[in-house]
Every structure is written in C-alpha cells, then in structure tokens.
Design an enzyme around this catalytic site. Structure first.
Site, PDB file in Angstrom:
ATOM      1  CE  LYS A   1      -2.730  -2.495   3.390  1.00  0.00           C
ATOM      2  NZ  LYS A   1      -2.946  -2.598   4.824  1.00  0.00           N
ATOM      3  N   GLY A   2       2.143   1.113   0.298  1.00  0.00           N
ATOM      4  CA  GLY A   2       2.987   2.275   0.581  1.00  0.00           C
ATOM      5  C   GLY A   2       3.021   3.337  -0.497  1.00  0.00           C
TER       6      GLY A   2
ATOM      7  CD  GLU B   1       8.547  -0.541  -4.576  1.00  0.00           C
ATOM      8  OE1 GLU B   1       7.931   0.088  -3.691  1.00  0.00           O
ATOM      9  OE2 GLU B   1       8.770  -1.764  -4.509  1.00  0.00           O
ATOM     10  CG  ASP B   2       6.779   2.618  -0.820  1.00  0.00           C
ATOM     11  OD1 ASP B   2       7.490   1.785  -1.420  1.00  0.00           O
ATOM     12  OD2 ASP B   2       6.036   2.291   0.123  1.00  0.00           O
TER      13      ASP B   2
ATOM     14  CG  ASP C   1      15.485  -1.316   2.902  1.00  0.00           C
ATOM     15  OD1 ASP C   1      16.173  -0.345   3.243  1.00  0.00           O
ATOM     16  OD2 ASP C   1      15.362  -2.325   3.607  1.00  0.00           O
TER      17      ASP C   1
ATOM     18  CB  VAL D   1      11.533   7.377   6.657  1.00  0.00           C
ATOM     19  CG1 VAL D   1      12.926   7.955   6.823  1.00  0.00           C
ATOM     20  CG2 VAL D   1      11.437   6.549   5.380  1.00  0.00           C
TER      21      VAL D   1
ATOM     22  CG  ASP E   1       3.490   0.579   7.137  1.00  0.00           C
ATOM     23  OD1 ASP E   1       4.176   0.455   6.099  1.00  0.00           O
ATOM     24  OD2 ASP E   1       3.267  -0.363   7.911  1.00  0.00           O
TER      25      ASP E   1
HETATM   26  P1  IMP Z   1      12.959  -4.325  -0.038  1.00  0.00           P
HETATM   27  O1  IMP Z   1      13.504  -3.301  -0.993  1.00  0.00           O
HETATM   28  O2  IMP Z   1      12.615  -5.630  -0.686  1.00  0.00           O
HETATM   29  O3  IMP Z   1      13.877  -4.510   1.149  1.00  0.00           O
HETATM   30  O4  IMP Z   1      11.572  -3.845   0.574  1.00  0.00           O
HETATM   31  C1  IMP Z   1      11.156  -2.537   0.490  1.00  0.00           C
HETATM   32  C2  IMP Z   1       9.801  -2.420   1.180  1.00  0.00           C
HETATM   33  O5  IMP Z   1       9.980  -2.430   2.594  1.00  0.00           O
HETATM   34  C3  IMP Z   1       9.156  -1.096   0.845  1.00  0.00           C
HETATM   35  O6  IMP Z   1       8.281  -1.210  -0.269  1.00  0.00           O
HETATM   36  C4  IMP Z   1       8.412  -0.757   2.134  1.00  0.00           C
HETATM   37  O7  IMP Z   1       7.127  -1.346   2.113  1.00  0.00           O
HETATM   38  C5  IMP Z   1       9.228  -1.413   3.223  1.00  0.00           C
HETATM   39  N1  IMP Z   1      10.169  -0.425   3.809  1.00  0.00           N
HETATM   40  C6  IMP Z   1      11.501  -0.405   3.668  1.00  0.00           C
HETATM   41  N2  IMP Z   1      12.055   0.621   4.354  1.00  0.00           N
HETATM   42  C7  IMP Z   1      11.038   1.278   4.945  1.00  0.00           C
HETATM   43  C8  IMP Z   1      10.975   2.460   5.791  1.00  0.00           C
HETATM   44  O8  IMP Z   1      11.958   3.129   6.140  1.00  0.00           O
HETATM   45  N3  IMP Z   1       9.716   2.818   6.214  1.00  0.00           N
HETATM   46  C9  IMP Z   1       8.593   2.128   5.869  1.00  0.00           C
HETATM   47  N4  IMP Z   1       8.607   1.038   5.077  1.00  0.00           N
HETATM   48  C10 IMP Z   1       9.820   0.604   4.615  1.00  0.00           C
HETATM   49 MG    MG Z   2       5.953  -1.027  -0.112  1.00  0.00          MG
END
Ligand code: IMP
Ligand code: MG
Length: 184
Positions: free
Chosen positions: A46-47, A102-103, A106, A156, A162
């Site tokens: 949902k981000g 994407e929001d 990471d 964040v 969230d």
């Molecule tokens: P990754 O890139 O597979 O590690 O996952 C990224 C997802 O983790 C994002 O789409 C967010 O939903 C969640 N996420 C990663 N860092 C944060 C943060 O700092 N705040 C909130 N959600 C985060």
């Molecule tokens: Mg997300």
C-alpha cells in the site's frame, strides 16, 4: 492526540513542499520520455498510494495505472525476495511500456523478484521510478530510471510509508523514533 505529535514521529527529513517539487520534476521527465507510449504505471500496495496519486497528476500525457498486492511468507524466503502475489494486475502487459512506481527501495529483493515476474510477461519496456532510495542497504542491483531522494540508513514514516500500518497519512517524511514501553 494529533498524529504529528506521536512520540514515534522524529525529525522531518523531507517536507511536504519538497516532496511536491520533486514530483513535479519527475512528472515532467516521465511526460517527456513516454510521450506517445501510453505508459502503464504499476504500484504495489500500500505504501506507494500517496506517491502514485500525486505523480500521475504531475504527468501530462495519457496513461493507465494498475496495482498489485503481495504478502510475505516468512524469514526463510524473505532473503530471496520471494513473495506471494495476492492481487495481480487486472490486465496483461505484453507490448506495454510499464513504469514500476515504488515508495522506497531498500534491499531491492522484493522489487527484483517482482520485476522478474513482470519481465517474463513481455512488456515493450520496464523501468523503475522510486520516491526514496536507501541504497546503503541494497543487496541486488536495481536499475532506477527515476529517483526522488536518497535516504540515509534510518527507518522513515509518512507520505504512505508506515510503521505497523500507522503514520501513512503524515504529509511529510520523518524519521521513526523508536519508543520503549514504560516499565511498570
Ligand atoms: P525491499 O527493498 O525488498 O527490502 O523492501 C522494500 C519495502 O519495505 C518497501 O516497499 C516498504 O514497504 C518497506 N520499507 C523499507 N524501508 C522502509 C521504511 O523506512 N519505512 C517504511 N517502510 C519501509
Ligand atoms: Mg511497499
């Protein structure tokens, strides 16, 4: 209590006006690059909903949007980025110019997995637009075509992001301040 006054909400890293100014730039670049291509903007719930809502209003060419929803299996598969798709796209993407919105990126593991799924469906092109990039934690290579802001290694909240499903409705991006439960 006002949400912004919650003890978990720390320093504001990116203010609401800064977010909107950056989105105007991204929207202009996307409008230019995708002119005549009828792009399909894809987001994972949902981000990204706040970013998607503002981004598409900053894009001046015809486009479509579609959404996916995923759930994580558990710690074993997390390291591979493998997720279960619980809501897939409504339509096929073969021959479409797909822009993945994407929001935050990471580790990049989940995104890498989803991009492999989408690429296998034969889009004409597949590119990534992210509001936030926390590249210090990246584990796999992700090619980012459109990027809003670089982030340091802090968690964040706000503007869609969230902590335990809360704080998505803050209009800015703030550091999460961990709050220790009071000892009784
Ligand atoms: P990754 O890139 O597979 O590690 O996952 C990224 C997802 O983790 C994002 O789409 C967010 O939903 C969640 N996420 C990663 N860092 C944060 C943060 O700092 N705040 C909130 N959600 C985060
Ligand atoms: Mg997300």
């Amino acid at each position: 209590m006002q949400l912004a006054e919650s003890p978990e909400v720390g320093k504001v890293l990116i203010g609401a006006e800064g977010i909107q100014a950056k989105i105007a730039e991204l929207g202009a670049a996307i409008s230019h690059d995708y002119a005549g291509k009828d792009p399909l903007l894809v987001g994972v719930l949902k981000g990204m909903v706040l970013f998607m809502a503002d981004l598409i209003r900053a894009i001046s060419i015809p486009l479509e949007v579609d959404f996916m929803a995923i759930s994580r299996y558990g710690p074993e598969t997390e390291a591979l980025g493998v997720v279960r798709v619980i809501k897939d796209l409504d339509k096929g993407i073969e021959g479409r110019h797909v822009l993945f919105v994407e929001d935050i990126i990471d580790t990049g593991l989940t995104l890498g997995y989803l991009l492999r799924i989408l690429r296998a469906r034969g889009p004409a092109s597949l590119a990534v637009c992210t509001l936030l990039d926390r590249s210090v934690r990246r584990l796999i290579d992700i090619d980012i075509a459109y990027k809003g802001f670089d982030l340091p290694d802090v968690f964040v909240v706000g503007y869609g992001l969230d902590y335990r499903q809360r704080f998505r409705n803050l209009p800015y991006i703030a550091e999460l301040r961990p709050v220790r439960p009071m000892r009784g």
